[in-house]
Design a protein around this motif. Structure first.
Motif, PDB file in Angstrom:
ATOM      1  N   GLY A 276       0.805  -1.220   0.000  1.00 38.82           N
ATOM      2  CA  GLY A 276       0.000   0.000   0.000  1.00 38.82           C
ATOM      3  C   GLY A 276       0.834   1.264   0.000  1.00 38.82           C
ATOM      4  O   GLY A 276       2.029   1.258   0.328  1.00 38.82           O
ATOM      5  N   GLY A 277       0.190   2.357  -0.402  1.00 33.87           N
ATOM      6  CA  GLY A 277       0.813   3.670  -0.325  1.00 33.87           C
ATOM      7  C   GLY A 277       1.626   4.089  -1.518  1.00 33.87           C
ATOM      8  O   GLY A 277       2.076   5.239  -1.597  1.00 33.87           O
ATOM      9  N   VAL A 278       1.845   3.192  -2.495  1.00 33.59           N
ATOM     10  CA  VAL A 278       2.698   3.498  -3.644  1.00 33.59           C
ATOM     11  C   VAL A 278       2.031   3.005  -4.918  1.00 33.59           C
ATOM     12  O   VAL A 278       1.493   1.894  -4.953  1.00 33.59           O
ATOM     13  CB  VAL A 278       4.093   2.844  -3.510  1.00 33.59           C
ATOM     14  N   GLY A 279       2.091   3.810  -5.974  1.00 34.43           N
ATOM     15  CA  GLY A 279       1.545   3.417  -7.267  1.00 34.43           C
ATOM     16  C   GLY A 279       1.188   4.637  -8.092  1.00 34.43           C
ATOM     17  O   GLY A 279       0.888   5.702  -7.545  1.00 34.43           O
ATOM     18  N   THR A 280       1.246   4.503  -9.418  1.00 38.11           N
ATOM     19  CA  THR A 280       0.910   5.608 -10.314  1.00 38.11           C
ATOM     20  C   THR A 280       0.130   5.083 -11.511  1.00 38.11           C
ATOM     21  O   THR A 280       0.209   3.892 -11.848  1.00 38.11           O
ATOM     22  CB  THR A 280       2.177   6.315 -10.842  1.00 38.11           C
ATOM     23  N   ALA A 281      -0.600   5.977 -12.157  1.00 36.83           N
ATOM     24  CA  ALA A 281      -1.335   5.609 -13.368  1.00 36.83           C
ATOM     25  C   ALA A 281      -0.367   5.269 -14.498  1.00 36.83           C
ATOM     26  O   ALA A 281      -0.578   4.311 -15.249  1.00 36.83           O
ATOM     27  CB  ALA A 281      -2.256   6.753 -13.779  1.00 36.83           C
ATOM     28  N   LEU A 282       0.697   6.061 -14.629  1.00 39.56           N
ATOM     29  CA  LEU A 282       1.689   5.796 -15.670  1.00 39.56           C
ATOM     30  C   LEU A 282       2.335   4.432 -15.469  1.00 39.56           C
ATOM     31  O   LEU A 282       2.602   3.706 -16.429  1.00 39.56           O
ATOM     32  CB  LEU A 282       2.757   6.887 -15.674  1.00 39.56           C
ATOM     33  N   GLY A 283       2.572   4.058 -14.214  1.00 34.59           N
ATOM     34  CA  GLY A 283       3.158   2.765 -13.925  1.00 34.59           C
ATOM     35  C   GLY A 283       2.284   1.621 -14.403  1.00 34.59           C
ATOM     36  O   GLY A 283       2.781   0.630 -14.955  1.00 34.59           O
ATOM     37  N   ALA A 284       0.972   1.754 -14.208  1.00 34.63           N
ATOM     38  CA  ALA A 284       0.042   0.722 -14.679  1.00 34.63           C
ATOM     39  C   ALA A 284       0.118   0.582 -16.189  1.00 34.63           C
ATOM     40  O   ALA A 284       0.115  -0.531 -16.733  1.00 34.63           O
ATOM     41  CB  ALA A 284      -1.381   1.066 -14.244  1.00 34.63           C
ATOM     42  N   LEU A 285       0.200   1.707 -16.883  1.00 37.63           N
ATOM     43  CA  LEU A 285       0.269   1.704 -18.341  1.00 37.63           C
ATOM     44  C   LEU A 285       1.572   1.064 -18.830  1.00 37.63           C
ATOM     45  O   LEU A 285       1.566   0.212 -19.729  1.00 37.63           O
ATOM     46  CB  LEU A 285       0.165   3.141 -18.855  1.00 37.63           C
ATOM     47  N   VAL A 286       2.680   1.433 -18.212  1.00 35.39           N
ATOM     48  CA  VAL A 286       3.983   0.906 -18.620  1.00 35.39           C
ATOM     49  C   VAL A 286       4.084  -0.587 -18.305  1.00 35.39           C
ATOM     50  O   VAL A 286       4.613  -1.373 -19.103  1.00 35.39           O
ATOM     51  CB  VAL A 286       5.116   1.683 -17.914  1.00 35.39           C
ATOM     52  N   GLY A 287       3.555  -0.994 -17.160  1.00 36.10           N
ATOM     53  CA  GLY A 287       3.567  -2.407 -16.805  1.00 36.10           C
ATOM     54  C   GLY A 287       2.775  -3.247 -17.787  1.00 36.10           C
ATOM     55  O   GLY A 287       3.206  -4.333 -18.196  1.00 36.10           O
TER      56      GLY A 287
END
Length: 332
Positions: A276-287
């Motif tokens: 918890g506490g960490v994550g981004t929308a761009l990260g989801a897209l890149v992953g």
């Protein structure tokens, strides 16, 4: 001694550079770019317009759901039901339109189904105190079972009077030849990124994942926000289901099977922390992009497709390892 303007700028540049180099999303993006460059030289078919079109389009479905999953993971939760929710929402859309209703009614019914499931999950987790794993694992089975009941476990491929509208919605390319799903993905990524970065809701979501007890003590409405986050997660699966139905032109009860694992992998590879506490929308897209590049490259390189899970699982473990090493260094 007074600090000059040049020294201040240099210090900020060093801080920014260190932050970028320590960012997991940055390194995953680098991996995607390097993989694309390698495949462009290693194969004759990777860099073709048709293949790149397919890669970008295929990645959208995982990416869209990963956006909602990222919000859930940031709060410290998990949603294992998204693949089955996609299936149920797709089937509701198909059955309603097959019965002669318009595409607007079908989409409304599908979206309402997704929101209802998300609310059900969220209430049990936030207010009743059930573990997210248990609730969403149960919903994984319930939603797919309901999809079978709704269709009598048959394939639906006729969508009534608005059949062509639905196919154009998911399979068309209305803007500069870019596949419609890619446009939807970009818009939703920007919207999610804006919410997380610039709104009070986004700050609350990070606060809940960082320390839920502290968030409650500071007056943050933790329970309603957690319900809302699970509703968004289910909604993202429903939206992906609507788009994928239009792309495929048919719905079966095995659509979305196992997709929750790819979605969670995309979010984690992109930098979301399961604690918890960490994550981004761009990260989801890149992953999601890395997963699709891996999947696409196996066939082009002549590698057995059964290795796909091994590569994706390995990438997920490396992403978690990267995060653990980073946290260890920060602790020192």
């Amino acid at each position: 001694m007074a600090t000059t303007l040049d020294q201040t700028i240099a210090q900020k540049q060093r801080t920014l550079g260190a932050a970028v180099l320590a960012n997991q999303t940055f390194w995953v993006l680098v991996a995607v770019v390097l993989a694309c460059i390698f495949l462009s030289f290693a194969t004759d078919s990777f860099a073709t317009p048709k293949n790149l079109y397919n890669i970008t389009r295929n990645a959208t479905f995982v990416a869209i759901i990963a956006l909602g999953m990222t919000l859930v993971i940031i709060t410290g939760g998990i949603d294992l039901s998204v693949g089955s929710v996609l299936c149920l929402c797709s089937m509701v859309l198909a059955v309603v339109m097959h019965s002669g209703y318009s595409i607007e009614v079908g989409i409304a019914a599908s979206v309402a189904t997704a929101l209802l499931i998300g609310a059900f999950n969220g209430v049990l987790i936030a207010y009743v105190g059930f573990p997210p794993f248990v609730v969403t694992l149960g919903m994984l089975s319930i939603a797919r079972s309901l999809a079978m009941v709704a269709s009598n476990n048959t394939v639906v491929f006729q969508f009534g009077p608005d059949h062509d509208k639905l196919l154009a919605l998911g399979g068309g390319a209305w803007l500069f030849g870019i596949a419609n799903p890619v446009i939807y993905m970009i818009v939703l990524t920007l919207l999610t990124g804006f919410v997380l970065r610039w709104t009070r809701l986004g700050r609350y979501i990070y606060a809940i994942g960082g320390n839920e007890h502290a968030a409650t003590a500071t007056g943050i409405p933790v329970r309603p926000i957690k319900v809302g986050v699970y509703m968004i997660s289910a909604l993202s699966a429903g939206v992906a289901g609507i788009i994928q139905t239009g792309w495929l032109g048919a719905v079966t009860t095995n659509i979305g099977a196992g997709m929750e694992l790819q979605v969670i992998a995309a979010a984690v590879i992109g930098g979301a922390n399961l604690a918890g506490g960490v994550g981004t929308a761009l990260g989801a897209l890149v992953g999601a992009a890395l997963i699709e590049v891996i999947r696409n490259s196996l066939g082009l390189l002549g590698i057995n497709a059964f290795w796909q899970g091994t590569f994706i699982g390995g990438a997920t473990i490396l992403a978690v390892l990267f995060d653990r090493i980073r946290n260890f260094r920060q602790a020192e």
